[in-house]
Enzyme design. Structure first.
Site, PDB file in Angstrom:
ATOM      1  N   LYS A 185      -3.073   5.062  -2.450  1.00 52.76           N
ATOM      2  CA  LYS A 185      -4.008   5.871  -1.672  1.00 52.76           C
ATOM      3  C   LYS A 185      -4.423   7.051  -2.534  1.00 52.76           C
ATOM      4  O   LYS A 185      -3.559   7.713  -3.130  1.00 52.76           O
ATOM      5  CB  LYS A 185      -3.316   6.366  -0.402  1.00 52.76           C
ATOM      6  CG  LYS A 185      -3.031   5.263   0.602  1.00 52.76           C
ATOM      7  CD  LYS A 185      -4.331   4.727   1.162  1.00 52.76           C
ATOM      8  CE  LYS A 185      -4.082   3.747   2.294  1.00 52.76           C
ATOM      9  NZ  LYS A 185      -5.343   3.285   2.894  1.00 52.76           N
TER      10      LYS A 185
ATOM     11  N   ASP B 199      -7.434   3.164  -2.949  1.00 54.87           N
ATOM     12  CA  ASP B 199      -8.155   3.247  -1.671  1.00 54.87           C
ATOM     13  C   ASP B 199      -8.450   4.709  -1.375  1.00 54.87           C
ATOM     14  O   ASP B 199      -7.527   5.510  -1.200  1.00 54.87           O
ATOM     15  CB  ASP B 199      -7.294   2.637  -0.558  1.00 54.87           C
ATOM     16  CG  ASP B 199      -8.029   2.533   0.776  1.00 54.87           C
ATOM     17  OD1 ASP B 199      -9.163   3.039   0.879  1.00 54.87           O
ATOM     18  OD2 ASP B 199      -7.464   1.930   1.712  1.00 54.87           O
TER      19      ASP B 199
ATOM     20  N   LYS C 170     -10.143  -6.846   7.888  1.00 55.02           N
ATOM     21  CA  LYS C 170      -9.106  -6.487   8.849  1.00 55.02           C
ATOM     22  C   LYS C 170      -9.512  -7.071  10.191  1.00 55.02           C
ATOM     23  O   LYS C 170     -10.626  -6.814  10.670  1.00 55.02           O
ATOM     24  CB  LYS C 170      -8.978  -4.966   8.973  1.00 55.02           C
ATOM     25  CG  LYS C 170      -8.302  -4.294   7.782  1.00 55.02           C
ATOM     26  CD  LYS C 170      -8.215  -2.801   7.985  1.00 55.02           C
ATOM     27  CE  LYS C 170      -7.543  -2.133   6.782  1.00 55.02           C
ATOM     28  NZ  LYS C 170      -7.780  -0.675   6.785  1.00 55.02           N
TER      29      LYS C 170
ATOM     30  N   SER D  77       0.858  -1.178   0.000  1.00 56.15           N
ATOM     31  CA  SER D  77       0.000   0.000   0.000  1.00 56.15           C
ATOM     32  C   SER D  77       0.899   1.234   0.000  1.00 56.15           C
ATOM     33  O   SER D  77       1.714   1.396   0.895  1.00 56.15           O
ATOM     34  CB  SER D  77      -0.896  -0.017   1.249  1.00 56.15           C
ATOM     35  OG  SER D  77      -1.624   1.183   1.362  1.00 56.15           O
TER      36      SER D  77
ATOM     37  N   GLY E 106      -4.468  -4.212   6.005  1.00 53.40           N
ATOM     38  CA  GLY E 106      -3.347  -3.976   6.923  1.00 53.40           C
ATOM     39  C   GLY E 106      -3.521  -2.676   7.675  1.00 53.40           C
ATOM     40  O   GLY E 106      -4.184  -1.747   7.194  1.00 53.40           O
TER      41      GLY E 106
ATOM     42  N   LYS F   9      -1.255  -0.936  -4.263  1.00 52.70           N
ATOM     43  CA  LYS F   9      -2.450  -0.154  -3.909  1.00 52.70           C
ATOM     44  C   LYS F   9      -2.032   1.293  -3.716  1.00 52.70           C
ATOM     45  O   LYS F   9      -1.074   1.584  -3.009  1.00 52.70           O
ATOM     46  CB  LYS F   9      -3.059  -0.720  -2.634  1.00 52.70           C
ATOM     47  CG  LYS F   9      -3.992   0.192  -1.873  1.00 52.70           C
ATOM     48  CD  LYS F   9      -4.764  -0.592  -0.822  1.00 52.70           C
ATOM     49  CE  LYS F   9      -4.924   0.181   0.469  1.00 52.70           C
ATOM     50  NZ  LYS F   9      -5.643  -0.604   1.495  1.00 52.70           N
TER      51      LYS F   9
ATOM     52  N   GLU G  95     -11.405   0.823  -3.323  1.00 55.40           N
ATOM     53  CA  GLU G  95     -11.669   0.552  -1.906  1.00 55.40           C
ATOM     54  C   GLU G  95     -12.255   1.762  -1.183  1.00 55.40           C
ATOM     55  O   GLU G  95     -11.714   2.868  -1.283  1.00 55.40           O
ATOM     56  CB  GLU G  95     -10.342   0.131  -1.258  1.00 55.40           C
ATOM     57  CG  GLU G  95     -10.435  -0.225   0.220  1.00 55.40           C
ATOM     58  CD  GLU G  95      -9.087  -0.680   0.771  1.00 55.40           C
ATOM     59  OE1 GLU G  95      -8.139  -0.911  -0.021  1.00 55.40           O
ATOM     60  OE2 GLU G  95      -8.956  -0.778   2.001  1.00 55.40           O
TER      61      GLU G  95
ATOM     62  N   ASP H 203     -14.073  -1.393   3.160  1.00 53.80           N
ATOM     63  CA  ASP H 203     -13.139  -1.546   4.279  1.00 53.80           C
ATOM     64  C   ASP H 203     -13.822  -0.981   5.528  1.00 53.80           C
ATOM     65  O   ASP H 203     -14.497  -1.717   6.264  1.00 53.80           O
ATOM     66  CB  ASP H 203     -11.827  -0.812   3.933  1.00 53.80           C
ATOM     67  CG  ASP H 203     -10.813  -0.739   5.071  1.00 53.80           C
ATOM     68  OD1 ASP H 203     -11.117  -1.183   6.186  1.00 53.80           O
ATOM     69  OD2 ASP H 203      -9.696  -0.211   4.853  1.00 53.80           O
TER      70      ASP H 203
END
Ligand code: NPQ
Ligand code: MG
Length: 368
Positions: free
Chosen positions: A163, A188, A262, A135, A290, A161, A213, A238
């Site tokens: 952000k 995400d 998670k 990430s 994570g 991934k 996400e 998430d």
């Protein structure tokens, strides 16, 4: 076995690289480590609450309070044969999933150790390695972001991934996709968008992303269902999924086609496994999220991700991606095929280093 003593350790650790999301930039990470002593064995769990209520409402302070004053007293001095005994004892407490997970997972560890089997076997997992990714946080410039992505791809990560947040999305994804046409890519939003941003999502829909996400409100499923209906790319939830019930509600209304599990956010390994099983029945793939865990939390994540419906790569990167020095060994490394091997020793399969723990510990509590 009888739970004889429980300890809490508030630790603060230096990140190897500052991590920025839509809710802020962090150079250190605090969490609570939980120790359970029973039958001469020691189990460890990680409460992934942060120093402030940004990712979720839980914080180190609320976790400490709920563990010390409500959760620990329900199990201290009690006989525990299975993790379900602990889950039942916690049923009088509402909310605070990360606090519950810290203690429940320490019990999973100590019970698996008592049975002489690795945690992944105790959970019912079959695999000895799991697919993983990395990430990548928001960076100050596109050049720096591309440099970070290049570094991770060179290290062998096959899934990246990114952000995203308003102003740091379509052009960033386009630049990464133009340079790495084949890398498995996902984004995400950490709830930084609303349905008014539909044009952004329609633009993202063209980059062959594995998933988008949690783009919308952190507790929403209704707007996400509307968004999913307008996109080809799977929406993955998430923040909105706090329990097996939330997972069922989201799937029933079509709010997502993928779920990020998670362990902390859903309240422990038992609930995580239940969500895995539900999604499996519904044909919905899951992956392990994570929270910048220490090697303790990472070992639990790896064990969970051995369950068969964890078909997408997890946010489970090598130890070196997270901390300059971890409080437990051995460090986790990336295999050549962007997988990570699962420890085969009894329980979590990591050993806490007392000197490292003391060096980063801010506060300590013992209940006996
Ligand atoms: C996510 N994790 O999937 C989270 C967000 C996140 C690896 O992207 C301190 C506390 C730091 C909570 C960093 C990843 C955090 C945090 C990231 C949550 O949304
Ligand atoms: Mg997320």
């Amino acid at each position: 076995m009888r739970i004889e003593r429980v300890e809490l350790h508030h630790v603060e650790m230096q990140l190897a690289h500052p991590f920025e999301t839509s809710f802020g930039r962090q150079a250190t990470r605090s969490c609570i480590l939980v120790t359970v002593h029973a039958d001469g064995l020691t189990g460890w769990g990680e409460c992934t609450a942060d120093s402030g209520p940004w990712y979720s409402y839980e914080t180190i302070e609320t976790g400490w309070h709920i563990l010390r004053d409500f959760l620990i007293p329900t199990v201290l001095g009690e006989e525990v044969e299975t993790p379900d005994n602990v889950v039942q004892r916690f049923s009088s407490v509402r909310g605070h999933p990360m606090a519950r997970a810290g203690l429940e997972n320490a019990v999973w560890d100590v019970l698996a150790q008592a049975q002489g089997r690795p945690l992944y076997r105790a959970l019912g997992g079959q695999r000895d390695r799991v697919p993983v990714g990395v990430s990548v946080g928001v960076e100050a410039t596109l050049e720096e972001l591309l440099g970070q992505v290049e570094r991770y791809i060179d290290l062998g990560y096959g899934r990246v991934k990114l952000k995203i947040k308003p102003g740091w999305d379509v052009q960033v994804v386009r630049a990464v996709r133009e340079r790495w046409a084949d890398v498995a890519l996902q984004v995400d939003g950490n709830s930084a968008y609303t349905l008014a941003d539909i044009a952004t999502f329609q633009a993202l829909d063209q980059f062959d992303l594995l998933l988008i996400e949690q783009p919308l409100h952190h507790d929403d499923i209704v707007d996400h269902a509307q968004l999913q209906a307008q996109l080809g790319t799977p929406v993955c939830l998430d923040e909105s999924i706090h329990s097996p019930e939330h997972a069922r509600w989201a799937l029933d209304i079509g709010a997502c086609r993928v779920i990020n599990i998670k362990v902390g956010r859903v309240g422990g390994l038992t609930a995580a496994k239940q969500i895995h099983d539900l999604c499996s029945e519904r044909g919905v793939p899951v992956w392990c999220g994570g929270m910048l865990e220490t090697n303790i939390g990472r070992a639990a994540n790896l064990a969970l991700a051995t369950l068969p419906n964890f078909t997408l790569p997890g946010d489970i990167s090598a130890s070196a991606r997270y901390y300059r020095e971890d409080i437990a060994e051995p460090d986790f490394v990336l295999n050549d095929d962007s997988t990570m091997s699962v420890p085969d020793d009894p329980g979590l399969g990591v050993r806490v280093l007392p000197e490292q723990l003391h060096a980063v510990r801010q506060r300590h509590y013992t209940a006996s």
